[in-house]
Design a protein around this motif. Structure first.
Motif, PDB file in Angstrom:
ATOM      1  N   SER A 137       0.808  -1.274   0.024  1.00 43.13           N
ATOM      2  CA  SER A 137       0.094   0.009   0.006  1.00 43.13           C
ATOM      3  C   SER A 137       0.815   1.236  -0.002  1.00 43.13           C
ATOM      4  O   SER A 137       0.565   2.127  -0.738  1.00 43.13           O
ATOM      5  CB  SER A 137      -0.849  -0.072   1.262  1.00 43.13           C
ATOM      6  OG  SER A 137      -1.819  -1.208   1.280  1.00 43.13           O
ATOM      7  N   LYS A 138       1.952   1.359   0.736  1.00 39.95           N
ATOM      8  CA  LYS A 138       2.857   2.395   0.806  1.00 39.95           C
ATOM      9  C   LYS A 138       3.527   2.567  -0.466  1.00 39.95           C
ATOM     10  O   LYS A 138       3.530   3.783  -1.139  1.00 39.95           O
ATOM     11  CB  LYS A 138       3.997   2.326   1.996  1.00 39.95           C
ATOM     12  CG  LYS A 138       3.532   2.588   3.480  1.00 39.95           C
ATOM     13  CD  LYS A 138       4.494   2.374   4.285  1.00 39.95           C
ATOM     14  CE  LYS A 138       5.431   3.317   4.316  1.00 39.95           C
ATOM     15  NZ  LYS A 138       6.502   3.566   5.335  1.00 39.95           N
ATOM     16  N   ASN A 150       1.090   4.105  -2.897  1.00 43.10           N
ATOM     17  CA  ASN A 150       0.498   5.297  -2.566  1.00 43.10           C
ATOM     18  C   ASN A 150       1.566   6.311  -2.790  1.00 43.10           C
ATOM     19  O   ASN A 150       1.324   7.691  -2.844  1.00 43.10           O
ATOM     20  CB  ASN A 150      -0.099   5.516  -1.181  1.00 43.10           C
ATOM     21  CG  ASN A 150      -1.379   4.437  -0.874  1.00 43.10           C
ATOM     22  OD1 ASN A 150      -2.255   4.451  -1.889  1.00 43.10           O
ATOM     23  ND2 ASN A 150      -1.611   4.175   0.403  1.00 43.10           N
ATOM     24  N   SER A 151       2.639   5.913  -3.082  1.00 46.52           N
ATOM     25  CA  SER A 151       3.849   6.882  -3.289  1.00 46.52           C
ATOM     26  C   SER A 151       3.958   7.483  -4.490  1.00 46.52           C
ATOM     27  O   SER A 151       4.328   8.413  -4.751  1.00 46.52           O
ATOM     28  CB  SER A 151       5.222   5.905  -3.207  1.00 46.52           C
ATOM     29  OG  SER A 151       5.632   5.015  -3.924  1.00 46.52           O
ATOM     30  N   ALA A 206       2.151   9.712  -7.337  1.00 54.54           N
ATOM     31  CA  ALA A 206       1.129  10.590  -7.437  1.00 54.54           C
ATOM     32  C   ALA A 206       1.276  11.523  -8.606  1.00 54.54           C
ATOM     33  O   ALA A 206       2.308  11.615  -8.874  1.00 54.54           O
ATOM     34  CB  ALA A 206       1.408  11.750  -5.996  1.00 54.54           C
ATOM     35  N   SER A 218      -8.766  11.061  -1.444  1.00 54.69           N
ATOM     36  CA  SER A 218      -7.855  10.033  -1.828  1.00 54.69           C
ATOM     37  C   SER A 218      -6.732  10.158  -2.786  1.00 54.69           C
ATOM     38  O   SER A 218      -5.777   9.406  -2.829  1.00 54.69           O
ATOM     39  CB  SER A 218      -8.803   8.669  -1.917  1.00 54.69           C
ATOM     40  OG  SER A 218      -9.421   8.919  -3.132  1.00 54.69           O
ATOM     41  N   PRO A 240      -1.850  13.562  -2.426  1.00 61.71           N
ATOM     42  CA  PRO A 240      -0.774  12.555  -1.793  1.00 61.71           C
ATOM     43  C   PRO A 240      -0.485  13.278  -0.155  1.00 61.71           C
ATOM     44  O   PRO A 240      -0.611  14.407  -0.184  1.00 61.71           O
ATOM     45  CB  PRO A 240       0.209  12.903  -2.764  1.00 61.71           C
ATOM     46  CG  PRO A 240       0.119  13.951  -3.531  1.00 61.71           C
ATOM     47  CD  PRO A 240      -1.459  14.100  -3.598  1.00 61.71           C
ATOM     48  N   ASP A 241      -0.057  12.446   0.408  1.00 58.99           N
ATOM     49  CA  ASP A 241       0.418  12.972   1.869  1.00 58.99           C
ATOM     50  C   ASP A 241       1.524  13.885   1.518  1.00 58.99           C
ATOM     51  O   ASP A 241       2.708  13.541   1.014  1.00 58.99           O
ATOM     52  CB  ASP A 241       0.901  11.749   2.535  1.00 58.99           C
ATOM     53  CG  ASP A 241       1.062  12.046   4.033  1.00 58.99           C
ATOM     54  OD1 ASP A 241       1.180  13.185   4.614  1.00 58.99           O
ATOM     55  OD2 ASP A 241       1.774  11.160   4.849  1.00 58.99           O
ATOM     56  N   TYR A 269      -7.604  -2.165  -6.417  1.00 54.30           N
ATOM     57  CA  TYR A 269      -8.616  -1.573  -5.679  1.00 54.30           C
ATOM     58  C   TYR A 269      -9.855  -2.531  -5.414  1.00 54.30           C
ATOM     59  O   TYR A 269     -10.196  -3.350  -6.115  1.00 54.30           O
ATOM     60  CB  TYR A 269      -9.088  -0.360  -6.466  1.00 54.30           C
ATOM     61  CG  TYR A 269      -8.029   0.673  -6.415  1.00 54.30           C
ATOM     62  CD1 TYR A 269      -7.954   1.321  -5.274  1.00 54.30           C
ATOM     63  CD2 TYR A 269      -7.550   1.246  -7.692  1.00 54.30           C
ATOM     64  CE1 TYR A 269      -6.938   2.335  -5.246  1.00 54.30           C
ATOM     65  CE2 TYR A 269      -6.803   2.299  -7.667  1.00 54.30           C
ATOM     66  CZ  TYR A 269      -6.346   2.928  -6.454  1.00 54.30           C
ATOM     67  OH  TYR A 269      -5.545   3.859  -6.479  1.00 54.30           O
TER      68      TYR A 269
END
Length: 725
Positions: A305-306, A309-310, A312, A366, A369-370, A414
């Motif tokens: 998941s990391k 999600n990295s 973007a 969602s 990005p962080d 997903y």
């Protein structure tokens, strides 16, 4: 198991009954207040008009509801079909009840495991009691003793075939779609049809669920058998096409009742990921049990998941921020008006607008990005590899590319994509059976004939599941000189080698066949050799807390996790360290590879005297000690954990180290045999080879050149000291 089957019957009955009630027994004009209702009291007089409509007002009386059902031929037809299927399932459940009772009796009386203790009993203990029982009271009359491999062959007979078929790319599940690119389609419905066709359905390839039919073992009838199998695929596809409307209606209803409440409560849950069905078959080892696979993929969930999600997209993030702003502004105004005066809720569709705006804001967030996210795709993908154990060769060094992320998304999809595929499955599956799978009929017949072997006391199994390096090893995966397999017989992606190591670690008392023992012995020697030229284990373990903080968001880790964290973090820490000493060390250990050298060092340092005893035939037993106090702080040491859980965690960490080490060696071997690696620039590949003098200075192997130079310099210094004295 019995309760699960019973609740499946109850769920099906509830969905059919409740849907029929919603279609025929509810007056929606009254429910939506489109038609006024006259309320009367028992005296017969009319009550004053009320704006509030109660549920009994919108529900029709039972005679009127029954009349509506009888007047609709389609509803009666669907109810008859549903009742027929429900009775069929009921008969199957009643028949399986006898089997469940025999299983319970076998566990309680033969294996001496009471039902209340079964949940706390590990698989290794059950397996050990089963092997001991075979020695005392032979259950298998064809052989005196059962091995761990025999038991796994019986349990995983058909699953090993599916894993091998996916590994050899025999199943037509990959497609190139316009505008979407390459896609993978494998659903529960398609998998059910494949199992029905190959293993246990009428006219399947197996008889009695344990033996391949004799005609499929002869090469002379392969064309006729392929035509017969193709005809069976055609009939099964037509049956799926005929039942498509009913299955589709069921899928839609089940998805609606299952996910609507979740979507309202947690709109972002559909953006979460799950391991796809294709990914579970692609990543599964031969002879790997369901709970072992689930535990391994669960450990790899957060790293995967990391990594996903990295990635973007700046454009998508910009659009998401603006959508979130506009939708959030409207939502804020509606909420403020509702707080000021609750009568706003009585306005038509106001609740719908609030709900939809909340969903839009959640979905848009969602894609943002962080802001504290660190871009380190190579390290994250290496951490993913440590748990999933398999990845294509072209991912190495290309973790930053979108193509790698898209290919991993085929394995780690997903949840919304999973739901969509299951909804489309009744429509797509018939065409796959009729067209795509029929074209593979002859290849499938050849596969079952060439890769089926009869084992005494077990029956016909997939030959890949024997973990035979000589017949199915890959020379690119440390099997060079030990395998006689052709390209057709080799397992892809090191499946045989990694499965052998995994089975040997999880079943330490298993005695491998001679060829497999030679491979494991060669792997041990290779690890010891590389560990001699790698950083010492004590220094790697000292980096474990920093590595754990780098790779985990949850603070201190347990002892097995610290072993893995020290290996995964070492390349990052070594690359970021400065100074002459670190540069000399990188020159010394650079040829071996940071991750491979660190993994070899930790593996060579594993000692059964310090770790809990894992059996007589553990993969690694060395004289070097591994002090537990240096791995994790005292408060994180797993004191209260049960022995079986602790052994399972150490086995998982050991297998993760092996996966990293073997993949690194595989990449090195490929770079040595190929003229140019995929990631190497063309200019560098076309440059002339250096002279022997330059090569002797720069291209050292494992640090032995520096050691000789240091010894030579030391001897010269001693000689000069003696001359001075």
């Amino acid at each position: 198991m019995m309760l699960s089957d019973v609740f499946e019957l109850v769920q099906f009955l509830f969905v059919v009954t409740f849907t029929t009630f919603l279609l025929c027994c509810v007056e929606y004009d009254v429910l939506f207040a489109n038609r006024p209702v006259n309320h009367t009291h028992p005296g017969g007089g009319a009550l004053p008009e009320r704006n509030k409509v109660t549920l009994p007002d919108a529900i029709l009386p039972t005679p009127q509801c029954a009349q509506r059902i009888r007047s609709s031929g389609w509803i009666i037809f669907l109810l008859v079909m549903a009742a027929t299927f429900w009775v069929y399932r009921l008969v199957k459940v009643l028949c399986s009840l006898l089997g469940y009772w025999e299983i319970r009796t076998f566990y309680t009386k033969a294996l001496k495991i009471p039902s209340d203790e079964l949940c706390n009993c590990s698989w290794q203990e059950v397996q050990a009691r089963l092997i001991s029982l075979q020695r005392e009271q032979p259950m298998c009359v064809h052989k005196r003793e059962l091995s761990e491999l025999d038991i796994h062959h019986r349990v995983l007979r058909f699953k090993n075939y599916l894993v091998a078929m996916v590994n050899k790319a025999l199943l037509p599940v990959r497609f190139r779609l316009p505008l979407l690119g390459e896609a993978v389609f494998l659903t529960q419905g398609l998998k059910y049809n494949l199992e029905l066709l190959f293993f246990w359905g009428p006219g399947s390839l197996f008889q009695g669920k344990w033996s391949l039919q004799p005609q499929y073992k002869r090469a002379g009838a392969r064309l006729e058998l392929a035509r017969r199998l193709g005809r069976g695929m055609l009939l099964l596809g037509l049956a799926n096409l005929l039942l498509c409307p009913f299955i589709l209606v069921w899928q839609v209803l089940y998805a609606f009742f299952s996910y609507t409440e979740v979507l309202k409560r947690e709109p972002g849950s559909l953006g979460a990921r799950r391991w796809s069905l294709f990914g579970r078959l692609y990543l599964r080892h031969f002879n790997e049990l369901d709970h072992e696979l689930q535990a391994r993929l669960s450990r790899g969930y957060k790293p995967a998941s990391k990594y996903m999600n990295s990635f973007a997209s700046p454009l998508l993030a910009l659009l998401a921020r603006n959508v979130c702003f506009f939708a959030g502004s409207l939502l804020a105004v509606l909420i403020a008006l509702t707080v000021y005066d609750e009568d706003v809720l009585t306005v038509q569709h106001i609740l719908t607008a609030i709900t939809l705006l909340g969903v839009i804001v959640t979905v848009a967030r969602s894609f943002i990005p962080d802001e504290h996210l660190v871009w380190c795709p190579e390290q994250l993908l290496q951490c993913v590899l440590a748990h999933i154990h398999y990845m294509p060769d072209h991912w190495q060094g290309n973790a930053h590319k979108a193509e790698t992320r898209e290919e991993l998304a085929q394995l780690f999809q997903y949840k919304a994509v999973f739901i969509l595929e299951e909804l489309l499955s009744p429509i797509v599956t018939p065409f796959l059976l009729i067209f795509a799978l029929r074209a593979k009929a002859l290849d499938i017949i050849d596969f079952f004939r060439n890769f089926s072997v009869e084992v005494v006391g077990v029956g016909d199994i997939c030959s890949f599941a024997q973990l035979d390096i000589r017949n199915h090893g890959n020379p690119q995966w440390l099997s060079q000189g030990r395998t006689e397999a052709s390209v057709y017989q080799q397992a892809e992606n090191g499946k045989t080698e990694l499965s052998l190591v995994h089975f040997a670690i999880t079943n330490p008392r298993w005695q491998p066949p001679p060829e497999s023992s030679l491979f494991i012995g060669h792997l041990k020697e290779k690890v010891q050799q590389d560990a001699a030229h790698a950083p010492p284990a004590q220094r790697l373990l000292a980096e474990a807390p920093l590595g754990a903080s780098f790779l985990s968001d949850e603070g201190p880790c347990t002892v097995p996790e610290a072993l893995l964290a020290s290996v995964l973090a070492h390349p990052v820490l070594a690359a970021g360290s400065g100074g002459l000493a670190s540069q000399a060390e990188r020159r010394r250990f650079g040829q071996l590879g940071s991750a491979a050298g660190a993994a070899a060092s930790i593996l060579a340092s594993l000692s059964c005297s310090q770790l809990p005893r894992r059996g007589e035939n553990a993969v690694y037993q060395s004289d070097s000690t591994l002090p537990g106090d240096s791995v994790a702080p005292p408060e994180t040491r797993p004191g209260p954990l049960s022995r079986s859980v602790l052994l399972s965690e150490f086995a998982s960490a050991e297998m993760s180290l092996h996966a990293i080490y073997m993949h690194e060696l595989h990449q090195q071997q490929q770079h040595q045999t190929s003229p140019r690696s995929p990631s190497q620039p063309l200019a560098q590949a076309a440059s002339p080879k250096p002279s022997s003098h330059v090569r002797s200075q720069d291209l050292t192997l494992g640090g032995w050149k520096e050691e000789e130079e240091e010894e030579e310099e030391s001897s010269q210094a001693q000689q000069q000291q003696r001359e001075k004295s």
